[in-house]
Design an enzyme around this catalytic site. Structure first.
Site, PDB file in Angstrom:
ATOM      1  CD  GLU A  50      43.148  46.601  40.596  1.00  0.00           C
ATOM      2  OE1 GLU A  50      44.193  46.586  39.908  1.00  0.00           O
ATOM      3  OE2 GLU A  50      42.115  45.963  40.294  1.00  0.00           O
ATOM      4  CB  SER A  94      29.559  38.733  43.101  1.00  0.00           C
ATOM      5  OG  SER A  94      29.395  39.569  44.228  1.00  0.00           O
ATOM      6  CE  LYS A 117      36.402  41.723  41.862  1.00  0.00           C
ATOM      7  NZ  LYS A 117      36.257  42.790  40.842  1.00  0.00           N
TER       8      LYS A 117
END
Lengths: 413, 274
Positions: free
Chosen positions: A121, A390, A99
């Protein structure tokens, strides 16, 4: 003889209206149209500015710690029998997940646009932590919306965001998860458009977000492609990534579009498709239909009246009713295929990766590992499966501990 | 086959504005969420709007994710959904309201996904059948509106667009050209409901919109008190009161009708009310 055009040469998406084939677009209230146009213009200017790109690359290298390694999972491969499993180690990026690639890119863009505040969010909290980190680094204010259910199951990340100086606003509406946090973030943005930048975390939402997020995540696949060629001397046969909104998957897939490589996205199968408690947009033909949610036309889990369905996954990051529009197109074109891993399969993969590789994966990423473990035994040993790991699993320890406690009390003693 | 002509919805809406204009005041447009607090209980509430003097009635079709709405309408939508309200039932409720004598034009405010799910053309056809005059779809901007616009035109329903403080002059011109019935002028940034932010400098904003408009202008978002409505009466052709009435609805039809009528009186009076 003229050579065959490559896949990407015949792939002009998104078009100027933000569509990937029939999926995408910009379905937002009028108040947000001008801010999205401003964002689109700023992004196009930024991505052709060598200084901007250099700042971004410098941050990735000297702050995030890129390139992240590509690890051959020798023991896991041996236990599974069959194909080799390789892991792209996004869990080793600063803040513990992919991210950060997108959060830093967009935060730089926000700064360039003169915005002083970031809104985001978060579901699992990884995007929230990444955004809070980028805000701290660049000296921007930061407000993160998070469903109360997600705050409960990802408590360590709530503390991390607060330590990083972000305000975490609980969202106690609907299912109290990611979908409701997105609603609230969009409402905040509509109220504060002039001073705030909405930093969307997945390859979702209204145009140009699916494009921006994809571009900032492409680094995953670019590195992985170079690394596998250097380390294994050849391209992989299969790519596997988990798909919530789909940012880590699209980031991995893009660099391989023109290669003879199979691409597989893994959705959250929850307690099974038949149970109705899942977040599998493609796998449930009854509830997963073309619809519009959070500004984008794509596959959305919904009831017979078009009300958005509540979803379930053991992993907060996959617990979302819509899928990124580009995945919908790649599936339609047959370039990628999508499958599911259940909560149980993800937990088993989580445990296996811990024990055999010394890696505690995020429960999201464990879905991709689960499918790799199912696929590997069906393929010969010379085949290569490249899994996008991830994120790391520190945030999930409470969830996992509770489940292990329920299942097998002595494990916790 | 619907008896409505292509212009039916816009004509009915236009007449309501015309009537108010003849009395030298803006038209009163009132909003309630259909199915709130329950499908059955919402019927007398809607009738109370008309009884109190509403000239156009905007009815919300509840959606699970109403991202353009503030907390009051969010809660009402949630309650209505829990009470079993669905889009087909909403249309049925409008039909029943007509049978019970509701006269004024009805506009349905609803998000796009339930309309897509219903089927765009089936939805507009059914709307025309039950006597809906217009639609407001808050998450459907001009660029994506062509399919619904075509379906509305086919059955004579007005598709009403919103103009907001972020719309630039070029967009204002486009929205003014495309809207039917009236142009919904959003008074400020943010979502529906009590003021989160002061209204914009309205004079210049509305003058720009007026320059391009070929329909009446109705102002909405954050009009919560009759005094406010009165202060705004000279600016626009209609005022939209929503969340304040949704909040009032829990007190029953009688109180609701009285509240609506206090707004209506405020629009007619010239002396300042305290």
């Amino acid at each position: 003889m003229p050579s065959q055009p490559t896949f990407s040469e015949q792939y002009p998406w998104p078009n100027e209206r933000g569509y990937f084939g029939p999926y995408g677009g910009r379905y937002v209230p009028e108040t947000l149209i001008a801010p999205l146009e401003e964002l689109e213009e700023a992004y196009h200017s930024a991505r052709s500015d060598p200084n901007f790109l250099q700042s971004y690359r410098d941050l990735l290298r000297h702050y995030v710690g890129r390139p992240t390694p590509l690890s051959y999972a020798a023991r896991l491969s041996q236990i599974c029998g069959g194909a080799q499993i390789w892991l792209k180690r996004e869990d080793l990026a600063h803040t513990g997940a992919h991210k950060i690639n997108n959060a830093l890119g967009q935060a730089l863009l926000a700064q360039r646009m003169g915005k002083r505040r970031l809104i985001a969010e978060t579901g699992a909290g990884q995007h929230g932590v990444a955004t809070a980190t980028a805000a701290a680094l660049l000296g921007l204010e930061c407000t993160i919306y998070m469903g109360t259910e997600d705050m409960r199951r990802q408590a360590p990340n709530v503390l991390r965001m607060r330590l990083l100086g972000a305000q975490v606003r609980p969202v106690d509406a609907g299912s109290c998860t990611l979908k409701d946090a997105v609603n609230e973030a969009l409402r905040d943005w509509a109220l504060n458009v002039h001073e705030s930048y909405y930093l969307l975390g997945s390859a979702l939402g209204p145009h140009p977000y699916p494009l921006i997020v994809r571009d900032f995540q492409r680094i995953i696949g670019q590195e992985a492609r170079e690394q596998i060629l250097a380390q294994a001397g050849r391209l992989p046969d299969v790519l596997i990534a988990c798909v919530g909104g789909g940012s880590n998957a699209i980031g991995l897939f893009h660099a391989f579009l023109d290669d003879p490589v199979e691409m597989i996205g893994v959705e959250a199968g929850g307690e099974g498709i038949a149970s109705g408690r899942h977040a599998a947009r493609f796998a449930d033909p009854q509830k997963g239909r073309l619809g519009v949610l959070h500004g984008v036309k794509t596959f959305v889990l919904q009831d017979e009246y078009g009300q958005i369905a509540s979803t379930h996954s053991i992993s907060a990051g996959l617990d979302y009713p819509a899928i990124g529009p580009e995945h919908a197109l790649l599936r339609e074109l047959g370039r990628a295929r999508y499958t599911v891993a259940s909560d149980q399969e993800a937990l088993e993969a989580f445990g296996a990766l811990c024990r055999y590789e010394g890696i505690i994966p995020a429960l999201e990423s464990a879905h991709a590992v689960a499918h790799a473990m199912a696929l590997a035994p069906t393929l010969p040993p010379e085949k290569i499966i490249l899994v996008n790991l991830s994120g790391r699993g520190d945030k999930d320890l409470d969830t996992v501990a509770n489940i292990f406690k329920e299942e097998n009390d002595e494990l916790t003693h | 086959m619907s008896l409505h002509t292509r212009e039916a919805g816009a004509t009915a809406i236009g007449k309501a504005f015309q009537h108010a204009k003849q009395e030298g005041r803006p038209a009163l447009i009132t909003y309630l969420t259909l199915g709130y607090p329950s499908p059955q209980a919402s019927l007398p509430l809607v009738l109370a709007l008309e009884q109190g003097g509403a000239e156009i009635i905007e009815l919300g079709v509840p959606f699970s994710d109403p991202l353009a709405d503030g907390p009051i309408i969010q809660r009402a939508s949630y309650t209505a959904l829990c009470a079993g309200t669905t889009p087909p039932l909403c249309l049925e409720l409008v039909a029943r309201l007509r049978q019970q004598g509701l006269q004024v034009p009805v506009i349905l405010m609803g998000y796009y996904n339930p309309i897509l799910s219903y089927g765009i053309e089936s939805y507009t056809a059914r709307c025309a059948e039950v006597g809906v005059a217009g639609l407001i779809v808050p998450d459907l901007p001009l660029e994506e509106a062509a399919p619904l616009q075509a379906a509305c035109q086919q059955v004579g329903i007005a598709l009403i667009f919103l103009v907001t403080p972020t719309s630039d002059e070029k967009r204002i011109a486009q929205l003014a050209a495309q809207t039917e019935g009236f142009l919904y002028v959003v008074s400020r940034l943010g979502t529906t409901g009590p003021q989160q932010r002061p209204m914009e400098e309205l004079e210049d904003y509305i003058a720009t919109i007026r320059h391009y408009a070929h329909t009446p202008l109705a102002l909405g978002f954050g009009i919560a008190k009759p005094q406010q409505a009165q202060a705004l009466r000279g600016l626009v052709d209609g005022l939209i009161v929503g969340s304040a009435l949704v909040e009032c609805a829990s007190k029953g039809p009688q109180v609701l009708a009285e509240t609506v009528s206090s707004f209506r009186r405020a629009l007619s009076q010239t002396e300042t009310i305290k």
